[in-house]
Design a protein around this motif. Structure first.
Motif, PDB file in Angstrom:
ATOM      1  N   UNK A 179       8.152  32.949 -37.123  1.00 17.24           N
ATOM      2  CA  UNK A 179       8.951  32.451 -38.169  1.00 17.24           C
ATOM      3  C   UNK A 179      10.512  33.065 -37.606  1.00 17.24           C
ATOM      4  N   UNK A 180      11.503  32.175 -36.890  1.00 18.02           N
ATOM      5  CA  UNK A 180      12.579  33.709 -36.782  1.00 18.02           C
ATOM      6  C   UNK A 180      13.881  32.365 -35.982  1.00 18.02           C
ATOM      7  N   UNK A 181      14.982  33.109 -35.912  1.00 17.58           N
ATOM      8  CA  UNK A 181      15.609  31.979 -35.166  1.00 17.58           C
ATOM      9  C   UNK A 181      16.591  32.134 -34.532  1.00 17.58           C
ATOM     10  N   UNK A 182      18.302  32.535 -34.239  1.00  9.80           N
ATOM     11  CA  UNK A 182      18.633  32.467 -33.630  1.00  9.80           C
ATOM     12  C   UNK A 182      19.534  33.857 -33.726  1.00  9.80           C
ATOM     13  N   UNK A 183      18.882  34.463 -34.797  1.00 12.10           N
ATOM     14  CA  UNK A 183      19.546  36.168 -35.689  1.00 12.10           C
ATOM     15  C   UNK A 183      20.708  36.571 -35.534  1.00 12.10           C
ATOM     16  N   UNK A 184      21.085  37.034 -35.552  1.00 11.92           N
ATOM     17  CA  UNK A 184      22.877  37.611 -35.306  1.00 11.92           C
ATOM     18  C   UNK A 184      23.754  37.041 -34.309  1.00 11.92           C
ATOM     19  N   UNK A 185      22.960  37.292 -33.318  1.00 12.57           N
ATOM     20  CA  UNK A 185      24.114  35.116 -32.478  1.00 12.57           C
ATOM     21  C   UNK A 185      24.448  34.256 -33.395  1.00 12.57           C
ATOM     22  N   UNK A 186      23.137  33.651 -33.444  1.00 18.74           N
ATOM     23  CA  UNK A 186      23.698  32.214 -33.936  1.00 18.74           C
ATOM     24  C   UNK A 186      24.637  32.477 -35.767  1.00 18.74           C
ATOM     25  N   UNK A 187      23.994  33.513 -36.067  1.00 21.22           N
ATOM     26  CA  UNK A 187      24.617  33.498 -37.640  1.00 21.22           C
ATOM     27  C   UNK A 187      26.233  34.357 -36.934  1.00 21.22           C
ATOM     28  N   UNK A 188      26.410  34.867 -36.449  1.00 21.58           N
ATOM     29  CA  UNK A 188      28.521  35.332 -36.574  1.00 21.58           C
ATOM     30  C   UNK A 188      28.559  33.936 -35.885  1.00 21.58           C
ATOM     31  N   UNK A 189      28.388  32.881 -35.328  1.00 19.65           N
ATOM     32  CA  UNK A 189      28.605  31.759 -34.388  1.00 19.65           C
ATOM     33  C   UNK A 189      28.967  30.481 -35.267  1.00 19.65           C
TER      34      UNK A 189
END
Length: 497
Positions: free
Chosen positions: A257-267
């Motif tokens: 279970x995970x996602x787009x990490x710091x890249x997704x959060x920042x965007x």
């Protein structure tokens, strides 16, 4: 429910009436409805009355979210909303099936060795230094993944099996105009020195192949197939649904279970900020006075930019799962040579997509909810799951297990969606006030479930979530999906100290 008029339409189906608008559809039996707070209902009401919104659905795991309920579905044919996607864009689940019998990991030293081998390759939040065997990717490789998604070219570049790209709900996302070129153009703007969309661009990209914090996890499972009635024969070659999925009874699997990490959060965070600034500049009222419910009318530059940003992050998340599963398999092979593995499926629960509902295109926003296309759905025609429906991966909790389900025909009533898991029953603050650490850890010891740290995170304890069996019962009573297999946890990896 006293604040709202609720009308039951079945044992686990009903609707909340709203003046002048379509009712909110709610799926859950009496016990589940009791778990849905007034704040969650208020958020659903505001969403249902927001500009351009056509329909809102609450799934059995519905609970309070960031301006919009988690465990919720929203449709619109005129606007795109970031909040029903959230800051972890394309947060998702994947399941890797190995050929190992459960006896192979019965001994604790073996499981400990696998945990260690995984942590040497895949960092969790705050434990990056331990991952000294993680691959060193070039920034160009990662940027290709952001623009193209899990294509054969990216699979070869990042060393994961090409055939896994065929086991994804959506392996590759394109830009607002249907091409990867618009994603490339948008990426160039994001990484430009003068851009304020993402800080520490390189460090965010290099989180590829890692788990995040919070409710993200890695979990070693043993597959328990459902009875023959639930796991009924399909129309092709007499195979069961489990066989089409590639599930092996009594064998070891791995759930991530995970996602787009710091890249997704920042965007995502930058998008919320920019759209709020536009609303304030143009004096547009926030729906229900909630700043998080900003939106962009389809066809505008703001909508195009958001769609491009969302789909870049979606690509990153898919490839992140592919890389993680490849590294998981390598970790197992280090401890138990000869281990083989096959991806069962990758499926999202934080995304907005253009889909056809009642023969017309709409944007379906799923926040903490999962797509559920049944057998015969036209979108599955060219996939391995055309005659079964695709796998639905629902994490529960380590003590009650997780579930692999498949959609039923009635899923069309929820816009082909189900819950994404159990759903929180207690806030993180409440768990810290009321739960006792030694009691939580004792439950894991008694169940012979290992964890990667000295203590299981208290705010992620099983009791922080709804009763998973009750949630699944509502899903089946509502006719949304049926269980194909239960996954019994053998060890868990979290970002604990």
């Amino acid at each position: 429910m006293s604040k709202y008029t609720y009308v039951s339409t079945g044992e686990a189906t009903g609707k909340i009436l709203i003046d002048g608008k379509k009712p909110i559809r709610l799926f859950g039996d009496d016990a589940i409805r009791e778990t849905i707070s007034d704040v969650t209902l208020d958020q659903a009401y505001v969403a249902a009355t927001a500009p351009g919104v056509e329909d809102v659905v609450l799934t059995p795991d519905a609970h309070e979210g960031y301006g919009f309920p988690i465990g919720c579905v929203m449709t619109s044919d005129s606007c795109i909303y970031p909040s029903p996607v959230g800051v972890d864009i394309n947060c998702s689940m994947s399941l890797l099936q190995t050929d190992l019998p459960e006896e192979a990991i019965a001994e604790k030293p073996v499981r400990r060795a696998i945990i260690r081998a995984i942590e040497e390759r895949i960092p969790t939040f705050g434990r990056e230094r331990a991952a000294h065997k993680r691959p060193n990717y070039l920034i160009q490789q990662i940027e290709d993944a952001i623009v193209l998604g899990a294509t054969p070219e990216v699979a070869e570049s990042l060393d994961f099996p090409v055939e896994w790209t065929q086991r994804c709900e959506q392996a590759s996302f394109t830009g607002h105009n249907g091409t990867p070129e618009s994603l490339l153009e948008r990426l160039e703007k994001i990484k430009a020195p003068e851009s304020d969309i993402i800080r520490n661009y390189g460090s965010k990209l290099f989180q590829l192949g890692s788990y995040g914090g919070g409710n993200h996890f890695a979990e070693c499972e043993v597959v328990r197939l459902a009875d023959s009635q639930k796991n009924r024969t399909t129309k092709i070659d007499g195979q069961t649904t489990a066989e089409v999925f590639g599930l092996l009874d009594g064998k070891v699997a791995f759930l991530s279970h995970c996602g787009s990490r710091g890249f997704g959060h920042s965007v995502a965070t930058a998008q919320f900020k920019k759209l709020r600034e536009k609303f304030e500049l143009w004096h547009i009222p926030f729906p229900g006075g909630i700043p998080e419910l900003v939106y962009a009318p389809l066809g505008t530059q703001e909508a195009n930019d958001y769609i491009d940003d969302m789909n870049m992050c979606a690509n990153y998340a898919v490839v992140n799962h592919m890389v993680i599963n490849s590294l998981i398999l390598k970790a197992f092979q280090e401890v138990i040579p000869g281990t083989t593995g096959r991806l069962v499926y990758h499926i999202s629960h934080n995304i907005a997509r253009r889909e056809y509902i009642d023969n017309r295109p709409v944007w379906v926003h799923r926040k903490g909810s999962t797509r559920a296309f049944p057998a015969g759905h036209f979108a599955l025609k060219s996939t391995p799951f055309a005659h079964t429906g695709h796998p639905i991966l629902l994490p529960g909790n380590p003590l009650q297990g997780s579930s692999v389900m498949v959609a039923c025909e009635n899923a069309k009533e929820s816009f082909y969606s189900v819950n994404h898991g159990a759903g929180r029953a207690m806030s993180r603050q409440e768990t810290l006030r009321t739960l006792v650490q030694r009691d939580v850890d004792r439950e894991f010891e008694q169940a012979d479930i290992l964890i990667n740290a000295r203590q299981y995170p208290l705010d992620e304890a099983p009791k922080a979530y709804k009763d998973f069996n009750e949630v699944l019962r509502s899903v089946e009573l509502a006719g949304l999906a049926r269980e194909v297999a239960r996954l019994d946890a053998r060890f868990v990896i979290k970002d604990s100290k």
